[in-house]
Design a protein around this motif. Structure first.
Motif, mmCIF file in Angstrom:
data_model
loop_
_atom_site.group_PDB
_atom_site.id
_atom_site.type_symbol
_atom_site.label_atom_id
_atom_site.label_comp_id
_atom_site.label_asym_id
_atom_site.label_seq_id
_atom_site.Cartn_x
_atom_site.Cartn_y
_atom_site.Cartn_z
ATOM 1 N N SER A 117 -12.118 4.154 3.089
ATOM 2 C CA SER A 117 -12.024 3.113 4.115
ATOM 3 C C SER A 117 -12.901 1.922 3.773
ATOM 4 C CB SER A 117 -12.422 3.683 5.482
ATOM 5 O OG SER A 117 -11.591 4.761 5.844
ATOM 6 N N VAL A 154 -4.707 0.813 10.008
ATOM 7 C CA VAL A 154 -4.451 -0.433 9.298
ATOM 8 C C VAL A 154 -3.868 -1.471 10.255
ATOM 9 C CG1 VAL A 154 -3.090 -1.511 7.452
ATOM 10 C CG2 VAL A 154 -4.186 0.702 7.062
ATOM 11 N N GLN A 199 -1.328 6.482 1.688
ATOM 12 C CA GLN A 199 -2.474 6.629 2.583
ATOM 13 C C GLN A 199 -2.545 8.045 3.149
ATOM 14 O OE1 GLN A 199 -2.754 4.157 6.169
ATOM 15 N NE2 GLN A 199 -4.908 3.791 5.666
ATOM 16 N N ILE A 222 0.838 -1.199 0.000
ATOM 17 C CA ILE A 222 0.000 0.000 0.000
ATOM 18 C C ILE A 222 0.873 1.248 0.000
ATOM 19 C CG2 ILE A 222 -1.782 1.287 1.243
ATOM 20 C CD1 ILE A 222 -2.498 -1.382 2.645
ATOM 21 N N ALA A 275 -3.728 5.063 -1.859
ATOM 22 C CA ALA A 275 -4.883 4.784 -1.009
ATOM 23 C C ALA A 275 -5.707 6.035 -0.714
ATOM 24 C CB ALA A 275 -4.416 4.145 0.302
ATOM 25 N N PHE A 314 -11.080 0.017 1.167
ATOM 26 C CA PHE A 314 -9.976 -0.767 1.732
ATOM 27 C C PHE A 314 -10.499 -2.043 2.378
ATOM 28 C CE2 PHE A 314 -7.471 -2.011 5.418
ATOM 29 C CZ PHE A 314 -6.220 -2.177 4.860
ATOM 30 N N THR A 363 2.615 -1.411 4.315
ATOM 31 C CA THR A 363 2.146 -0.069 4.022
ATOM 32 C C THR A 363 3.297 0.905 4.203
ATOM 33 O OG1 THR A 363 0.438 1.590 4.532
ATOM 34 C CG2 THR A 363 1.244 0.260 6.381
#
Length: 217
Positions: free
Chosen positions: A118, A176, A35, A32, A71, A121, A135
């Protein structure tokens, strides 16, 4: 190597939330990036790793690798940690979520998974079922982890990038990490430092990214 793209939702400002998948091996990992939109080195590093896999210069025949390159696309455009609604997406997931004050840097939103990013995800992880997740963030200059398997992965990465393996040291409700802990998915959070070009970062971190995939847990 052929890429398989799949959209799992749209952002607050209607940008696609897409995962690129390479390989068909029985083992799976999710990587990922982006974010937090103000942690700029994240997306270029994850993108270069995906490009290397696509070009065949990094090969993982036993693996199916999923790349969620951005993300938080609205935050990337704005250069903000939060999404377009002012929500920190790493505090908005449904496990461990706690109320917080709007306007705060780590505001977790009005409710768990109030944000479309979210929800996407959550849908993504439940669909893809990755066996490990990486991540990429900045700028704490360490590798955080969740679960014993996550620590093993971080330590394998540290052998080649020389970074410190340690817990971030403050609560992260709705993150996460909380999500992965609930589902028993080993997680490494690579917190990149400041002060390196994208090329320097790639040359430094590439062996660690490959170690993340290859390490046994």
């Amino acid at each position: 190597m052929a890429v398989r793209g799949r959209e799992f939702g749209r952002s607050r400002e209607d940008r696609p939330l897409v995962v690129e998948t390479y390989g068909t091996g029985p083992r799976s990992a999710l990587i990922i990036g982006g974010q937090h939109g103000d942690e700029r080195p994240s997306v270029p590093l994850v993108t270069r790793f995906g490009d290397a896999v696509a070009a065949g210069s990094a090969t993982f025949p036993e693996w199916t690798l999923h790349f969620f390159l951005i993300a938080n696309p609205d935050g990337q455009v704005r250069g903000t940690r939060q999404n377009a609604a002012g929500v920190d997406l790493n505090r908005n997931l449904r496990f461990g979520w706690q109320p917080s004050e709007p306007g705060r840097r780590q505001y977790g939103g009005p409710a768990p998974e109030s944000e479309p990013e979210s929800v996407a995800f959550d849908r993504m992880v439940q669909t893809l079922r990755p066996q490990r997740i990486l991540t990429v963030h900045g700028f704490a200059d360490l590798m955080d982890y969740d679960l014993p398997g996550g620590r093993t992965l971080a330590e394998a990465m540290a052998i080649v990038n020389g970074m410190r393996v340690d817990l971030i040291g403050y609560p992260t409700p709705g993150s996460v990490g909380q999500y992965c802990t609930h589902f028993g998915i080993p997680l490494v959070t690579l917190e990149l430092p400041r002060g390196r070009t994208d090329e320097e970062m790639w040359e430094w971190q590439r062996p660690a990214l490959e170690a993340f995939v290859r390490a046994e847990i």
